[in-house]
Design an enzyme around this catalytic site. Structure first.
Site, PDB file in Angstrom:
ATOM      1  N   GLU A  75       0.822  -1.205   0.000  1.00  0.00           N
ATOM      2  CA  GLU A  75       0.000   0.000   0.000  1.00  0.00           C
ATOM      3  C   GLU A  75       0.863   1.265   0.000  1.00  0.00           C
ATOM      4  O   GLU A  75       0.392   2.343   0.361  1.00  0.00           O
ATOM      5  CB  GLU A  75      -0.946  -0.017   1.203  1.00  0.00           C
ATOM      6  CG  GLU A  75      -1.987  -1.128   1.105  1.00  0.00           C
ATOM      7  CD  GLU A  75      -2.971  -1.147   2.247  1.00  0.00           C
ATOM      8  OE1 GLU A  75      -4.189  -1.164   1.983  1.00  0.00           O
ATOM      9  OE2 GLU A  75      -2.531  -1.144   3.411  1.00  0.00           O
ATOM     10  N   TYR A 121     -10.403  17.331  21.448  1.00  0.00           N
ATOM     11  CA  TYR A 121      -9.148  16.701  21.033  1.00  0.00           C
ATOM     12  C   TYR A 121      -9.277  16.009  19.682  1.00  0.00           C
ATOM     13  O   TYR A 121      -8.315  15.935  18.923  1.00  0.00           O
ATOM     14  CB  TYR A 121      -8.660  15.730  22.111  1.00  0.00           C
ATOM     15  CG  TYR A 121      -8.043  16.469  23.273  1.00  0.00           C
ATOM     16  CD1 TYR A 121      -6.726  16.896  23.232  1.00  0.00           C
ATOM     17  CD2 TYR A 121      -8.802  16.778  24.398  1.00  0.00           C
ATOM     18  CE1 TYR A 121      -6.168  17.602  24.275  1.00  0.00           C
ATOM     19  CE2 TYR A 121      -8.252  17.487  25.454  1.00  0.00           C
ATOM     20  CZ  TYR A 121      -6.936  17.900  25.395  1.00  0.00           C
ATOM     21  OH  TYR A 121      -6.393  18.617  26.430  1.00  0.00           O
TER      22      TYR A 121
END
Length: 212
Positions: A75, A121
């Site tokens: 990949e 976050y």
């Protein structure tokens, strides 16, 4: 080999082991890459992130050709496509982590926002996540799909596959990927309940303070 490259090799192995210990890369799934002065270091194909060795990591040149080490992840084209659109990126992490993959398989999520801004976050570390359609493993047209969105999104979710996340360095990429996985888990836990998500104004303020 420069001391910087040696330290990068060690960091890839240490962070790979950390991800494996958390159960975020089962079997030989997932791959990591990092930019170095003369190309990239990548995890080898079919390697377990919990059992990486610095000396056998794949070193590829600017065109993606293997220079040393074992054959690079199959990949690698995903990583190179993302680096091409994000020249400031120092590292990329791609996982098949359970909760992120689970979200990528849902039929009713918004491709432009597959996970809503649940926490500050998440917004700070992920920003604007985007979901790409499904492509078969190894389908090179996925590289073009990644390139089309990577300039505006450093975190991409591949449908029925998993996340790919770029960061300014290895730690940033790993921590952002972990934050994505935990928020995906939280989102799945909350599905079916009314969500109180961050407002557009709150999200905009976070983007201003912590641009991606």
């Amino acid at each position: 080999m420069s001391s910087k490259e040696s330290k990068t090799r060690d960091a890839i192995c240490a962070l790979g082991a950390k991800l494996a210990a958390r159960g975020l890369c089962p079997g030989t799934s997932g791959n990591i890459s990092a930019r170095i002065d003369d190309g990239w270091l990548m995890t080898p194909t079919n390697s377990c992130l919990g059992r990486l060795a610095p000396a056998t990591l794949s070193k590829v040149d600017a065109k993606g050709n293997l220079q040393s080490g074992e054959k690079q992840t199959k990949e690698s084209f995903l990583h190179l496509s993302m680096y091409a659109e994000r020249p400031a990126a120092g590292a990329i992490v791609h996982l098949h982590s359970t909760h992120s993959v689970a979200v990528s398989c849902l039929a009713d999520v918004d491709p432009k926002q597959p996970i809503p801004p649940i926490t500050a976050y998440y917004v700070m570390k992920i920003g604007n996540l985007v979901l790409l359609p499904y492509y078969a493993p190894g389908d090179m047209t996925l590289a073009n799909a990644v390139k089309e969105v990577a300039g505006k999104h450093h975190a991409i979710l591949l449908a029925n596959h998993g996340p790919i996340v770029a960061g300014k360095d290895l730690e940033s990429a790993v921590y952002a990927t972990e934050e994505l996985e935990e928020t995906a888990r939280l989102y799945l836990l909350l599905r079916g309940n009314r969500l109180k998500i961050l407002t557009p104004e709150q999200v905009a303020e976070l983007h201003t303070k912590w641009p991606q």
